[in-house]
Design a protein around this motif. Sequence first.
Motif, PDB file in Angstrom:
ATOM      1  N   GLN A   1      35.528  51.955   8.942  1.00 35.07           N
ATOM      2  CA  GLN A   1      34.956  52.515   7.728  1.00 35.07           C
ATOM      3  C   GLN A   1      34.295  53.858   8.038  1.00 35.07           C
ATOM      4  O   GLN A   1      33.996  54.177   9.187  1.00 35.07           O
ATOM      5  CB  GLN A   1      33.911  51.548   7.151  1.00 35.07           C
ATOM      6  CG  GLN A   1      34.449  50.154   6.859  1.00 35.07           C
ATOM      7  CD  GLN A   1      35.536  50.149   5.812  1.00 35.07           C
ATOM      8  OE1 GLN A   1      35.413  50.814   4.781  1.00 35.07           O
ATOM      9  NE2 GLN A   1      36.612  49.399   6.057  1.00 35.07           N
TER      10      GLN A   1
ATOM     11  N   THR B   1      42.414  53.490  13.950  1.00 37.71           N
ATOM     12  CA  THR B   1      41.436  53.514  12.857  1.00 37.71           C
ATOM     13  C   THR B   1      41.601  52.388  11.846  1.00 37.71           C
ATOM     14  O   THR B   1      40.819  52.301  10.895  1.00 37.71           O
ATOM     15  CB  THR B   1      41.532  54.869  12.122  1.00 37.71           C
ATOM     16  OG1 THR B   1      42.911  55.204  11.914  1.00 37.71           O
ATOM     17  CG2 THR B   1      40.881  55.963  12.941  1.00 37.71           C
ATOM     18  N   ARG B   2      42.593  51.538  12.050  1.00 41.83           N
ATOM     19  CA  ARG B   2      42.802  50.448  11.096  1.00 41.83           C
ATOM     20  C   ARG B   2      41.554  49.574  10.993  1.00 41.83           C
ATOM     21  O   ARG B   2      41.058  49.042  11.988  1.00 41.83           O
ATOM     22  CB  ARG B   2      44.003  49.602  11.516  1.00 41.83           C
ATOM     23  CG  ARG B   2      44.402  48.534  10.491  1.00 41.83           C
ATOM     24  CD  ARG B   2      45.610  47.754  10.991  1.00 41.83           C
ATOM     25  NE  ARG B   2      46.782  48.626  11.103  1.00 41.83           N
ATOM     26  CZ  ARG B   2      47.592  48.653  12.150  1.00 41.83           C
ATOM     27  NH1 ARG B   2      47.365  47.868  13.196  1.00 41.83           N
ATOM     28  NH2 ARG B   2      48.632  49.469  12.164  1.00 41.83           N
TER      29      ARG B   2
ATOM     30  N   VAL C   1      44.389  55.097   7.544  1.00 41.93           N
ATOM     31  CA  VAL C   1      43.922  53.703   7.601  1.00 41.93           C
ATOM     32  C   VAL C   1      44.945  52.768   8.230  1.00 41.93           C
ATOM     33  O   VAL C   1      44.632  51.612   8.509  1.00 41.93           O
ATOM     34  CB  VAL C   1      43.562  53.191   6.184  1.00 41.93           C
ATOM     35  CG1 VAL C   1      42.408  53.991   5.606  1.00 41.93           C
ATOM     36  CG2 VAL C   1      44.777  53.258   5.250  1.00 41.93           C
TER      37      VAL C   1
END
Length: 263
Positions: A181, A177-178, A172
Motif C-alpha cells: 500500500q 509491489t503486489r 500492483v
Amino acid sequence: MQNSIRTWCRRLMVFAAGIMGTAGLLGATPPTLPEPPAEGAKVLLVTGMDYPGHLWRQTAPTLKNLLEQDRRLKVRIVENPHALASPQLVAWDVVILHFQNWQTNGPGPEARTNLLRLVTGGKGMMMTHFACGAWYQEWPEFVRLAGRVWFGPEGGRQHDPHGKFTVEITEVQHPITRGLQAFETVDELYTCLTGDTPIRVLAQARSKVDQKYYPMAFVVEPGRGRVFHTVLGHDVQAYTNHVAVGELLRRGCAWAAGLPPVP
C-alpha cells in the motif's frame, strides 16, 4: 559565466582524478571480496565512497539488517567499490550499489566490464538513493543497467527539500509491489533522473515543488539480468521511518536474486 567556469574546472578535476586513479590501478590486484555465504542468496553490498551528505558507514549496516529480515538473503559488505573488478564477483547472486563518485573517479574499466557481464549474464543488481550518480560522466553505458541516472549538478533541481512525502504504488501486479500500500516516508524526493532505457515503474511520488510525479522505485531487465532501482534511502531515518520501506527493499532484493518476494 562564473557558473560555466566552475563547471568546467570541476570537470577538469574529475578528469584528472580519473587519470590518476586509473593509472594507480593498472596492474594492481582488486581489493579482496568477502567470502560468499555457504547458503542462501549471496548478496554483496558495495559501499565505501560517497560525499559527506551520505553517511554510508551508518546506512550500509542499516540496509544489511533490513534485508536480512528475509532469512534467504545473506548480505556481506565490501567497503571499496574497486572490488567490483575482482574475478570472484561471479560468485555473487546480487550486487548492491551503495556509493556514488561524482567528485572522485569511480571503479575503472575492469570493474565496469565485470559488473556489466555479471548482470546481463543473468545475475541481479540493486541500487539505492545516490547510486544513480555512480560513474557520473565516466561510463555512459551505466544507464543500460541502472535504467535512469543522475543528470548532474548543472542539470537542474536535484530533489525536493528533505521532508515528508507519500510513496504511491503504481504497479500492483509486479511481484515486488503486489499487495503493498502507499506509505509516508521522510526522505529526499529525487527529481534528478535521466535516461531512455526501458523501465517498469513500481512506485512514484509527487513533488511539492513542481507538482509532478517522479519514479521512486522501478525495475530494469538488461540482457538476462534483473535490476531493482530505488532512489529512497538518504539516511538511516529514511530506511527505518516506515516498515514499508524495508519491505520494498527486501522484496526488490529477492526479485533481483531470482527469488519470489515474500509478502
